[in-house]
Design a protein around this motif. Structure first.
Motif, PDB file in Angstrom:
ATOM      1  N   ASP A   1      -4.419  -4.760   7.814  1.00  0.00           N
ATOM      2  CA  ASP A   1      -5.612  -4.963   6.990  1.00  0.00           C
ATOM      3  C   ASP A   1      -6.541  -6.025   7.574  1.00  0.00           C
ATOM      4  OD1 ASP A   1      -3.384  -6.689   6.302  1.00  0.00           O
ATOM      5  OD2 ASP A   1      -4.643  -7.513   4.716  1.00  0.00           O
TER       6      ASP A   1
ATOM      7  N   ASN B   1       0.811  -1.223   0.000  1.00  0.00           N
ATOM      8  CA  ASN B   1       0.000   0.000   0.000  1.00  0.00           C
ATOM      9  C   ASN B   1       0.840   1.267   0.000  1.00  0.00           C
ATOM     10  OD1 ASN B   1      -2.254  -1.627   0.162  1.00  0.00           O
ATOM     11  ND2 ASN B   1      -2.700  -1.175   2.304  1.00  0.00           N
TER      12      ASN B   1
ATOM     13  N   ARG C   1      -3.182  -4.269  -3.665  1.00  0.00           N
ATOM     14  CA  ARG C   1      -3.149  -3.758  -2.289  1.00  0.00           C
ATOM     15  C   ARG C   1      -2.620  -4.815  -1.322  1.00  0.00           C
ATOM     16  NH1 ARG C   1      -4.060   1.715  -1.985  1.00  0.00           N
ATOM     17  NH2 ARG C   1      -5.035   1.485   0.059  1.00  0.00           N
TER      18      ARG C   1
END
Length: 433
Positions: free
Chosen positions: A200, A149, A163
């Motif tokens: 994440d 990212n 990502r």
């Protein structure tokens, strides 16, 4: 051409190697003879796991595909399958330019190709993370995430891989236990950005928890960390490193530059002062840590003043391990779209040579200080009466080797030795019996 044989050729980094190892496992379970990096490919399929990171790597992958096209024309191999980073990024171009390739996959869609092959056995399909090691049986890479990212100005990795995506902790621990059961002792933990692990999935940094729990697994002798990012670095991993004997006092962290002007142009989100504070904190919390870094010369905005700042930084920090390369513009990156690559190639090379000359002097100083020291080493290979080994501060293929006399140890065993001599990238040692 040999029926039911599939050759796998891996280009580029250890992250690609893990993907190849997973493919090999799946193929073997299906009953195929899967061979990795054979000197003479001769399978009914040859799968090339390409690299698309920098210009040299892309050229090497294309040359490999062209070589295979000639072998295919001569009837020595069957079909050519291309996958990986290069094909993920340039699939349409390759379809047009290399019609000899029978199947072009991306980086993550190779499952479909393997599933399309007929089963030659009745074995159950393995878990997605299971793999066939191509490294020495005592050592393995362990990938804990995909993607990035950060979107640094020069880097195409987020364009290729997407990502950031962390793997679940429990899945990684299951893989670690499986590898230990096969005899793996050394775990080289890798990611494009270790620093972001867990955010994440869990909403917070989880690298320290992961490594601490890995260190609890019986049979895990060494854990080594590769490719941390300096901005938003999880400092608590240093406490784990300091307290756990089986977490190597080593970190690979690409700093890229030291000039604030260049760091801003690179979109690194950190200053020289902050970088120096981070390095000082690493050395304060882990007294015997060795830091590997990678630096870049010739990025747009690097004038003589900025380059001198980089040289001063390297002289003052005295990195234990260091690599460097000259900037090359990558398609579709922020730098390619917004900055002018106006530094001549010969000037980039001059700067690169000068930077590495300084680092060579640092190596000379640090290597000389190792004379007479006792070190714990892991045996990798045997050549005659010499054991080729590494310390906890040396990652496979990129760092120092120790050439040890006076030992009968076999690969995968640990030995103690005393350093008796050195060259630029290697040490000589005598085993301590």
């Amino acid at each position: 051409m040999i029926e039911n044989r599939i050759d796998i050729i891996t280009m580029g980094c250890s992250k690609n190697l893990i993907d190849s190892e997973r493919i090999i496992r799946r193929l073997k379970v299906k009953g195929y003879d899967a061979i990795h990096n054979a000197e003479s490919p001769c399978g009914e399929y040859v799968v090339v796991n390409t690299c698309g990171f920098i210009a040299d790597a892309k050229e090497e992958s294309i040359e490999m595909l062209l070589d295979l096209a000639r072998l295919k024309e001569d009837g020595e191999i069957g079909k050519i399958v291309a996958m990986g980073c290069l094909t993920e990024r340039y699939r349409d171009d390759l379809v047009q330019e290399l019609p000899e390739i029978d199947l072009i996959l991306g980086k993550f869609d190779w499952d479909g190709f393997i599933d399309s092959l007929p089963n030659l056995t009745e074995s159950p399909k393995p878990k997605s993370w299971e793999r066939e090691l191509t490294t020495p049986p005592h050592s393995a890479y362990l990938k804990i995430s995909e993607g990035c990212n950060r979107f640094c100005a020069f880097c195409a990795i987020p364009i290729i891989t997407g990502r950031y995506k962390s793997r679940p902790i429990e899945e990684i621990l299951d893989e670690t236990r499986m590898l230990v059961s096969r005899g793996v002792k050394e775990f080289n933990v890798i990611a494009q950005d270790l620093s972001s692990y867990g955010i994440d999935l869990y909403g917070s940094h989880k690298l320290s928890e992961l490594i601490d729990r890995m260190a609890d697994i019986e049979g895990v002798e060494w854990i080594r960390l590769h490719y941390a990012y300096p901005s938003d670095f999880p400092l608590d991993i240093l406490d784990v490193m300091a307290k756990r004997d089986n977490v190597c006092k080593y970190i690979d962290i690409a700093l890229q530059h030291a000039s604030d002007t260049v760091l801003t142009n690179m979109r690194r989100h950190i200053t020289r002062c902050q970088t120096e504070e981070l390095i000082a904190e690493m050395r304060r919390r882990v007294s015997d840590i060795k830091i590997r870094t990678t630096l870049m010369v010739g990025f747009p905005g690097e004038g003589e003043k900025e380059f001198e700042e980089l040289l001063d930084f390297v002289r003052s920090q005295k990195f234990d391990r260091m690599g460097a390369f000259a900037y090359s513009e990558e398609d579709d990156t922020w730098a390619a779209k917004n900055l002018n690559d106006d530094i001549p190639e010969d000037e980039k090379q001059r700067r690169l040579d000068l930077l590495m000359e300084i680092q060579t002097d640092i190596y000379e100083e640090k290597n000389a200080a190792m004379l007479g020291k006792e070190v714990l080493l892991l045996v990798d290979e045997i050549e005659g009466d010499t054991r080729i080994c590494r310390s906890q501060w040396d990652s496979p293929e990129v760092d120092m080797n120790y050439y040890v006399k006076g030992s009968n140890a076999v690969p995968g065993q640990f030995i103690k030795a005393r350093v008796t001599g050195y060259q630029l990238y290697d040490f000589e040692a005598e085993a301590i019996v």
